[in-house]
Write a protein that holds these residues in place. Structure first.
Motif, mmCIF file in Angstrom:
data_model
loop_
_atom_site.group_PDB
_atom_site.id
_atom_site.type_symbol
_atom_site.label_atom_id
_atom_site.label_comp_id
_atom_site.label_asym_id
_atom_site.label_seq_id
_atom_site.Cartn_x
_atom_site.Cartn_y
_atom_site.Cartn_z
ATOM 1 N N SER A 236 -7.482 0.226 3.019
ATOM 2 C CA SER A 236 -8.142 -0.987 3.488
ATOM 3 C C SER A 236 -7.098 -2.023 3.879
ATOM 4 C CB SER A 236 -9.072 -1.543 2.410
ATOM 5 O OG SER A 236 -8.315 -2.023 1.318
ATOM 6 N N ARG B 87 -1.808 4.443 -6.203
ATOM 7 C CA ARG B 87 -2.149 3.460 -5.193
ATOM 8 C C ARG B 87 -0.956 2.592 -4.836
ATOM 9 N NH1 ARG B 87 -5.896 -0.459 -8.924
ATOM 10 N NH2 ARG B 87 -4.318 -2.063 -8.997
ATOM 11 N N GLU C 234 -3.576 -8.265 3.450
ATOM 12 C CA GLU C 234 -3.504 -7.527 2.192
ATOM 13 C C GLU C 234 -3.864 -6.079 2.504
ATOM 14 O OE1 GLU C 234 -4.827 -11.041 -0.881
ATOM 15 O OE2 GLU C 234 -6.340 -9.615 -0.192
ATOM 16 N N GLU D 45 -0.179 -1.262 -3.005
ATOM 17 C CA GLU D 45 -0.691 -2.524 -2.485
ATOM 18 C C GLU D 45 0.461 -3.258 -1.839
ATOM 19 O OE1 GLU D 45 -2.319 -4.341 -5.956
ATOM 20 O OE2 GLU D 45 -4.150 -3.149 -5.874
ATOM 21 N N ARG E 208 3.723 -3.036 -4.104
ATOM 22 C CA ARG E 208 3.573 -2.582 -5.487
ATOM 23 C C ARG E 208 2.911 -1.214 -5.491
ATOM 24 N NH1 ARG E 208 1.956 -7.916 -8.885
ATOM 25 N NH2 ARG E 208 3.376 -9.289 -7.757
ATOM 26 N N VAL F 239 -5.202 3.970 -1.530
ATOM 27 C CA VAL F 239 -5.547 4.689 -2.756
ATOM 28 C C VAL F 239 -5.537 6.179 -2.430
ATOM 29 C CG1 VAL F 239 -7.253 5.035 -4.564
ATOM 30 C CG2 VAL F 239 -6.947 2.758 -3.560
ATOM 31 N N ARG G 265 -4.241 -2.057 0.986
ATOM 32 C CA ARG G 265 -4.391 -1.223 -0.211
ATOM 33 C C ARG G 265 -4.573 0.224 0.218
ATOM 34 N NH1 ARG G 265 -8.415 -3.393 -4.170
ATOM 35 N NH2 ARG G 265 -6.595 -4.592 -4.736
#
Length: 150
Positions: free
Chosen positions: A2, A30, A20, A32, A48, A24, A22
Motif C-alpha cells: 500500500s 514487512r 507512507e 515500512e 523499517r 507485507v 507498507r
C-alpha cells in the motif's frame, strides 16, 4: 503493498509530497518506508523492516517500491489513455545492447565501481534483468567467463 499520500509541503515554486509505504510479505515480514517526492527526485527518509533488513534486501528495496510509488505519483490520465509508469532510457536490443552493457560493465570495473549497478543505471533495467543481460554478454564473448567460486 500500500502507498498512501501523507502530506504535501510547498517549497519555493514547487512542492514536496510525502508518501507512507507498507509492504507485507506472505511469511509475515514487512517493510515500512517514508518517501519524499519532489521535482528533484525521490528520497527515502525512513525505512523499517520486521525482521530487520539485510544489505541484500536494501539493494532491491527500490525495485519493490518503484512501481507502486510511480503509480501513486502519476497524475490521472486526461483522455482515458493509461498513464506512463516511468521513462526508461532508450537501450538497443539484441547484440548491440549486449555489447554496450559489456562496455559499461568493464568501465565500472576499471573505476572500481559496482559493475552490475553501472549496467542497471545505464539501461534502466532491474537488477535481475541487468544480470541476465550481463550473462548474455558473457555467452556472446563480450565479457570474460566467470571464474568458478571455491
Amino acid at each position: 503493498m500500500s502507498v498512501r499520500r501523507a502530506w504535501t509541503v510547498r517549497q519555493g515554486s514547487g512542492a514536496v509530497t510525502w508518501f507512507e509505504i507498507r509492504v507485507v510479505f506472505g511469511d509475515g515480514a514487512r517493510v515500512e518506508a517514508l518517501a519524499a517526492v519532489s521535482d528533484d527526485g525521490v528520497c527515502l527518509e525512513d525505512v523499517r523492516g520486521r525482521p530487520g533488513l539485510a544489505l541484500e534486501d536494501l539493494a532491491v528495496l527500490a525495485e519493490w517500491l518503484e512501481g507502486p510509488l510511480a503509480d501513486a505519483c502519476a497524475p490521472p490520465p486526461e483522455s482515458g489513455a493509461p498513464a506512463a509508469r516511468r521513462a526508461r532510457p532508450a537501450w538497443p536490443r539484441g547484440r548491440e545492447g549486449r555489447r554496450l552493457a559489456a562496455r559499461e560493465y568493464r568501465a565500472a570495473q576499471e573505476r572500481g565501481a559496482d559493475p552490475v549497478l553501472a549496467v542497471m543505471r545505464a539501461t534502466g533495467y532491474s537488477r535481475r534483468t541487468s544480470l541476465r543481460l550481463i550473462g548474455q554478454a558473457r555467452d556472446e564473448g563480450f565479457l570474460a567467463p566467470r571464474r568458478a567460486r571455491r
